[in-house]
Design a protein around this motif. Structure first.
Motif, mmCIF file in Angstrom:
data_model
loop_
_atom_site.group_PDB
_atom_site.id
_atom_site.type_symbol
_atom_site.label_atom_id
_atom_site.label_comp_id
_atom_site.label_asym_id
_atom_site.label_seq_id
_atom_site.Cartn_x
_atom_site.Cartn_y
_atom_site.Cartn_z
ATOM 1 N N TYR A 78 49.934 50.799 38.798
ATOM 2 C CA TYR A 78 50.923 49.721 39.152
ATOM 3 C C TYR A 78 50.972 49.109 40.355
ATOM 4 C CZ TYR A 78 50.818 53.266 35.432
ATOM 5 O OH TYR A 78 50.279 54.379 34.905
ATOM 6 N N GLY A 79 52.536 48.312 40.322
ATOM 7 C CA GLY A 79 52.141 47.629 41.558
ATOM 8 C C GLY A 79 53.504 46.702 41.254
ATOM 9 N N GLY A 80 53.873 46.045 42.669
ATOM 10 C CA GLY A 80 54.946 44.991 42.731
ATOM 11 C C GLY A 80 56.332 45.766 42.742
ATOM 12 N N PRO A 81 57.247 44.486 43.124
ATOM 13 C CA PRO A 81 58.405 45.022 43.581
ATOM 14 C C PRO A 81 59.095 46.110 42.202
ATOM 15 C CG PRO A 81 58.408 42.501 42.766
ATOM 16 C CD PRO A 81 56.992 43.020 42.617
ATOM 17 N N TYR A 82 58.617 44.857 40.706
ATOM 18 C CA TYR A 82 59.262 46.226 39.593
ATOM 19 C C TYR A 82 58.309 47.604 39.877
ATOM 20 C CZ TYR A 82 61.842 42.681 40.243
ATOM 21 O OH TYR A 82 63.049 41.886 40.275
ATOM 22 N N TYR A 83 57.322 47.647 39.775
ATOM 23 C CA TYR A 83 55.855 48.467 39.482
ATOM 24 C C TYR A 83 55.791 48.348 37.864
ATOM 25 C CZ TYR A 83 57.368 51.091 44.549
ATOM 26 O OH TYR A 83 57.745 50.888 45.170
ATOM 27 N N ASN A 84 55.198 47.774 37.950
ATOM 28 C CA ASN A 84 54.807 47.033 36.396
ATOM 29 C C ASN A 84 52.738 47.135 36.325
ATOM 30 O OD1 ASN A 84 56.635 44.398 36.961
ATOM 31 N ND2 ASN A 84 56.982 44.963 35.200
ATOM 32 N N GLU A 85 52.425 46.895 35.446
ATOM 33 C CA GLU A 85 50.908 47.672 35.761
ATOM 34 C C GLU A 85 50.903 46.363 35.601
ATOM 35 O OE1 GLU A 85 51.081 48.748 31.772
ATOM 36 O OE2 GLU A 85 52.349 50.492 31.813
ATOM 37 N N PHE A 86 49.021 46.220 36.509
ATOM 38 C CA PHE A 86 48.518 45.272 36.653
ATOM 39 C C PHE A 86 46.601 45.582 35.779
ATOM 40 C CE2 PHE A 86 48.735 46.582 40.499
ATOM 41 C CZ PHE A 86 47.689 46.832 41.076
ATOM 42 N N VAL A 87 46.203 44.891 35.604
ATOM 43 C CA VAL A 87 44.218 45.370 35.599
ATOM 44 C C VAL A 87 43.934 44.846 36.530
ATOM 45 C CG1 VAL A 87 42.530 44.396 34.095
ATOM 46 C CG2 VAL A 87 44.878 44.145 33.297
ATOM 47 N N TYR A 88 43.343 46.155 37.670
ATOM 48 C CA TYR A 88 42.670 44.944 39.001
ATOM 49 C C TYR A 88 41.352 46.010 38.602
ATOM 50 C CZ TYR A 88 41.518 50.454 38.761
ATOM 51 O OH TYR A 88 40.981 52.621 39.019
ATOM 52 N N ARG A 89 40.537 46.153 37.725
ATOM 53 C CA ARG A 89 39.515 46.476 37.402
ATOM 54 C C ARG A 89 38.904 46.142 35.935
ATOM 55 N NH1 ARG A 89 37.265 50.907 38.194
ATOM 56 N NH2 ARG A 89 36.487 50.330 40.680
ATOM 57 N N GLN A 90 38.014 45.151 36.056
ATOM 58 C CA GLN A 90 37.968 44.326 34.283
ATOM 59 C C GLN A 90 36.932 45.159 33.724
ATOM 60 O OE1 GLN A 90 39.408 41.988 32.841
ATOM 61 N NE2 GLN A 90 40.146 41.245 34.462
ATOM 62 N N GLU A 137 46.925 45.179 51.813
ATOM 63 C CA GLU A 137 48.493 45.927 52.124
ATOM 64 C C GLU A 137 49.692 45.629 51.810
ATOM 65 O OE1 GLU A 137 52.085 42.725 54.197
ATOM 66 O OE2 GLU A 137 50.197 42.458 55.372
ATOM 67 N N HIS A 138 49.236 45.436 50.589
ATOM 68 C CA HIS A 138 50.485 45.907 49.686
ATOM 69 C C HIS A 138 50.131 47.382 49.173
ATOM 70 C CE1 HIS A 138 53.616 46.343 46.210
ATOM 71 N NE2 HIS A 138 52.941 46.691 45.436
ATOM 72 N N LEU A 139 48.188 47.405 48.478
ATOM 73 C CA LEU A 139 47.789 48.392 48.174
ATOM 74 C C LEU A 139 48.912 49.684 49.301
ATOM 75 C CD1 LEU A 139 44.987 47.665 46.714
ATOM 76 C CD2 LEU A 139 47.018 48.291 45.443
ATOM 77 N N ALA A 140 47.789 49.518 50.111
ATOM 78 C CA ALA A 140 48.598 50.583 51.784
ATOM 79 C C ALA A 140 49.843 51.147 51.909
ATOM 80 C CB ALA A 140 47.740 49.676 52.744
ATOM 81 N N GLU A 141 50.939 49.848 51.704
ATOM 82 C CA GLU A 141 51.877 50.317 51.117
ATOM 83 C C GLU A 141 52.095 51.385 50.188
ATOM 84 O OE1 GLU A 141 54.017 46.739 50.954
ATOM 85 O OE2 GLU A 141 53.985 46.028 52.467
ATOM 86 N N LEU A 142 51.949 50.997 48.690
ATOM 87 C CA LEU A 142 51.866 51.694 47.622
ATOM 88 C C LEU A 142 51.168 53.146 47.971
ATOM 89 C CD1 LEU A 142 50.478 49.485 44.423
ATOM 90 C CD2 LEU A 142 52.500 50.528 44.893
ATOM 91 N N LEU A 143 49.965 53.787 48.784
ATOM 92 C CA LEU A 143 49.682 54.629 48.708
ATOM 93 C C LEU A 143 50.329 54.963 49.542
ATOM 94 C CD1 LEU A 143 47.074 56.103 48.820
ATOM 95 C CD2 LEU A 143 45.712 55.367 50.692
ATOM 96 N N ALA A 144 50.417 54.583 50.856
ATOM 97 C CA ALA A 144 51.684 55.789 51.237
ATOM 98 C C ALA A 144 53.001 56.120 50.497
ATOM 99 C CB ALA A 144 52.693 54.942 53.168
#
Length: 199
Positions: A78-90, A137-144
């Motif tokens: 989950y990520g982005g401004p609305y925490y929507n789902e995305f495929v991070y690994r096929q 960068e976005h993943l680092a923000e999400l992890l925090a």
């Protein structure tokens, strides 16, 4: 035959067509105005979640109820401004394809699709890889955010997914994308003696 070829072949088989059309129908077919207006490529550029890893499977607008990782913890985040789902690994196995199908089935917006081969170009894959710093960068923000003190079980799980994606970015993803580039350029996955394209 590669696992993704087998999975996508289900879309044309009598047994699989109904299930795939119901669960992984491309989002553009739920937006007939855009389809008729000839804005399919513009829609793809705008509505596809920017953190999707290039490949056949991807998401557009999904819900943000965080159900994707319940079914596909090795593929969905989950990520982005609305925490929507995305495929991070096929998907890497038939079991992961099934898990992704279940995640798609749980999404009320029908925001999952499997026609990425018709949408990604070699240039777009290379551009995504070239912009991976923005993803990191976005993943680092999400992890925090997900790993903060007092995090609930969903946040802890999402933090584990972020760590997995970061590790994937640092290790195997580059080679997986080179394999995918070969597929896009040659219409098949490479054999062991084929030279992979430069990313």
């Amino acid at each position: 035959m590669h696992i993704v070829d087998q999975a996508c072949d289900l879309t044309t088989s009598a047994l699989g067509a109904g299930r795939w059309r119901r669960m992984l129908y491309p989002l553009i077919f739920h937006l007939p105005g855009l389809q008729r207006s000839g804005k399919v490529r513009e829609w793809w550029a705008v509505a596809t979640h920017w953190m999707n890893v290039p490949g056949p499977f991807y998401t557009g607008q999904t819900d943000n109820c965080w159900t994707g990782r319940v079914h596909a913890p090795h593929n969905v985040l989950y990520g982005g401004p609305y925490y929507n789902e995305f495929v991070y690994r096929q998907p890497r196995s038939p079991a992961e394809v099934d898990c992704l199908l279940e995640a798609a089935n749980d999404d009320p917006y029908a925001g999952y699709a499997c026609d990425g081969d018709a949408r990604w170009t070699p240039a777009a894959v290379r551009a995504w890889w070239g912009n991976r710093g923005k993803v990191e960068e976005h993943l680092a923000e999400l992890l925090a955010e997900y790993a903060k003190e007092g995090a609930d079980a969903q946040d802890i799980d999402a933090a584990a997914g972020v760590r997995d994606f970061l590790a994937y970015l640092a290790t195997d993803l580059a080679n997986d994308l080179r394999i995918y580039l070969f597929r896009l350029e040659n219409g098949r996955y490479p054999n062991t003696d084929d030279l992979l394209p430069i990313l």
